[in-house]
Scaffold this motif. Sequence first.
Motif, mmCIF file in Angstrom:
data_model
loop_
_atom_site.group_PDB
_atom_site.id
_atom_site.type_symbol
_atom_site.label_atom_id
_atom_site.label_comp_id
_atom_site.label_asym_id
_atom_site.label_seq_id
_atom_site.Cartn_x
_atom_site.Cartn_y
_atom_site.Cartn_z
ATOM 1 N N GLN A 7 -23.081 23.177 21.765
ATOM 2 C CA GLN A 7 -23.803 22.974 20.669
ATOM 3 C C GLN A 7 -25.113 23.354 20.193
ATOM 4 O OE1 GLN A 7 -20.779 21.860 18.716
ATOM 5 N NE2 GLN A 7 -22.356 20.555 17.892
ATOM 6 N N ILE A 8 -25.883 23.403 21.548
ATOM 7 C CA ILE A 8 -27.250 23.853 21.519
ATOM 8 C C ILE A 8 -27.302 25.359 21.320
ATOM 9 C CG2 ILE A 8 -28.934 24.138 23.170
ATOM 10 C CD1 ILE A 8 -28.570 21.583 24.539
ATOM 11 N N LYS A 9 -26.357 25.993 21.785
ATOM 12 C CA LYS A 9 -26.221 27.513 21.407
ATOM 13 C C LYS A 9 -25.744 28.005 20.066
ATOM 14 C CE LYS A 9 -22.706 29.708 23.642
ATOM 15 N NZ LYS A 9 -22.066 30.618 22.484
ATOM 16 N N TYR A 29 -35.508 22.106 20.301
ATOM 17 C CA TYR A 29 -35.792 22.212 21.811
ATOM 18 C C TYR A 29 -35.838 20.993 22.503
ATOM 19 C CZ TYR A 29 -40.640 23.206 20.942
ATOM 20 O OH TYR A 29 -41.882 23.380 20.642
ATOM 21 N N VAL A 30 -36.821 19.962 22.157
ATOM 22 C CA VAL A 30 -36.861 18.793 22.789
ATOM 23 C C VAL A 30 -35.739 17.888 22.786
ATOM 24 C CG1 VAL A 30 -38.169 16.428 22.673
ATOM 25 C CG2 VAL A 30 -39.350 18.745 22.122
ATOM 26 N N GLY A 31 -35.000 17.822 21.414
ATOM 27 C CA GLY A 31 -33.700 16.970 21.463
ATOM 28 C C GLY A 31 -32.506 17.539 22.144
ATOM 29 N N ALA A 32 -32.640 18.893 22.159
ATOM 30 C CA ALA A 32 -31.712 19.735 23.191
ATOM 31 C C ALA A 32 -31.834 19.394 24.489
ATOM 32 C CB ALA A 32 -31.675 21.210 22.983
ATOM 33 N N ALA A 91 -40.619 29.769 11.146
ATOM 34 C CA ALA A 91 -39.617 28.870 10.368
ATOM 35 C C ALA A 91 -38.290 28.792 11.278
ATOM 36 C CB ALA A 91 -39.370 29.171 8.920
ATOM 37 N N PRO A 92 -37.971 27.610 11.479
ATOM 38 C CA PRO A 92 -36.875 27.450 12.279
ATOM 39 C C PRO A 92 -35.538 27.854 11.699
ATOM 40 C CG PRO A 92 -37.522 25.296 11.441
ATOM 41 C CD PRO A 92 -38.599 26.443 11.131
ATOM 42 N N VAL A 93 -34.686 28.464 12.761
ATOM 43 C CA VAL A 93 -33.363 28.991 11.931
ATOM 44 C C VAL A 93 -32.216 28.428 13.099
ATOM 45 C CG1 VAL A 93 -34.424 31.077 11.076
ATOM 46 C CG2 VAL A 93 -33.773 31.107 13.471
ATOM 47 N N ILE A 94 -31.115 28.610 12.752
ATOM 48 C CA ILE A 94 -29.996 28.389 13.584
ATOM 49 C C ILE A 94 -30.111 29.272 14.900
ATOM 50 C CG2 ILE A 94 -27.511 27.882 13.906
ATOM 51 C CD1 ILE A 94 -28.989 26.021 12.199
ATOM 52 N N VAL A 95 -29.912 28.689 16.019
ATOM 53 C CA VAL A 95 -30.067 29.509 17.209
ATOM 54 C C VAL A 95 -28.972 30.626 17.285
ATOM 55 C CG1 VAL A 95 -29.743 29.613 19.643
ATOM 56 C CG2 VAL A 95 -30.838 27.571 18.590
ATOM 57 N N ARG A 96 -27.837 30.610 16.823
ATOM 58 C CA ARG A 96 -27.039 31.733 16.713
ATOM 59 C C ARG A 96 -27.190 32.815 15.704
ATOM 60 N NH1 ARG A 96 -23.895 27.804 14.060
ATOM 61 N NH2 ARG A 96 -23.368 28.327 11.993
ATOM 62 N N PHE A 133 -36.356 29.792 22.772
ATOM 63 C CA PHE A 133 -35.654 28.714 22.472
ATOM 64 C C PHE A 133 -35.257 28.109 23.864
ATOM 65 C CE2 PHE A 133 -31.628 26.163 21.847
ATOM 66 C CZ PHE A 133 -32.335 25.070 21.259
ATOM 67 N N TYR A 134 -34.376 29.195 24.516
ATOM 68 C CA TYR A 134 -33.759 28.419 25.563
ATOM 69 C C TYR A 134 -34.792 28.163 26.848
ATOM 70 C CZ TYR A 134 -29.259 30.179 23.730
ATOM 71 O OH TYR A 134 -28.194 30.263 22.772
ATOM 72 N N ARG A 135 -35.709 28.985 26.774
ATOM 73 C CA ARG A 135 -36.872 28.837 27.880
ATOM 74 C C ARG A 135 -37.551 27.492 27.755
ATOM 75 N NH1 ARG A 135 -39.773 32.862 26.641
ATOM 76 N NH2 ARG A 135 -41.224 31.906 25.294
#
Length: 231
Positions: free
Chosen positions: A194-196, A204-207, A5-10, A20-22
């Motif tokens: 913001q992405i971080k 990740y596509v939007g980022a 399930a997606p979570v906020i990156v931080r 995610f960063y990859r």
Amino acid sequence: MENHAPVIVREATDLERASFYRKVYSHLALAILAFIVVETLFIKFIPESVISFMLGGKGIWLLILGLFWLGSTLSNRLVFNPSREKQYLGLGVYVIIEALIFLPMIYIALILSEDVNLIMEAALLTLFMFGGLTAAVFLTKTDFSFLRTFIVVGGFVALGIIVVGLLFGFELGLWFSAAMVILASASILYNTSQIKDQFSTDQYVGASLQLFASVMLLFWYILRILMSRRN
């Protein structure tokens, strides 16, 4: 399908953040590669008369700017759609739009000046600046969200200057290109921050689109500066 399930990156685990960063930067690299391929095809197959018309007509550039705005709005909506297929469609549409916008300037740099090194030099400078700005966000851990107002206001002012320049036929000088390099650099800092801190691990596509747009803006004005120095 996402494995988790997606979570906020931080708030994600180290493994989730790394994944995610990859994905973000691999998609950014693929978008840049796709841009190169599409631009190459445009240069090869679009008649010189069409490119010359784009270079000489202020009306066509106002139309292109309008289409760019509409396409950018559509792409940004698509890349944040829950459907992964629509996200990739949005990224692909934006790549094609950027290739069309760049076509006249790449044509001048590559065909008329016959200087491939000029484009390579601009690309390398863009890469080094992007790398340095990205490192500044991750190494200093500074929150660059304060740049949002500067970017929004600067973007509207820049668009107004461009439109007025097209309508009244005056050249935007070196000072304008330098100011736009600063604006593009601020955009990279802001978007990376913001992405971080604000994006979720499934965006990740939007980022990658946000970063791609900023990188292409930086590349455009670095190339303009280098071309003005050769004239």
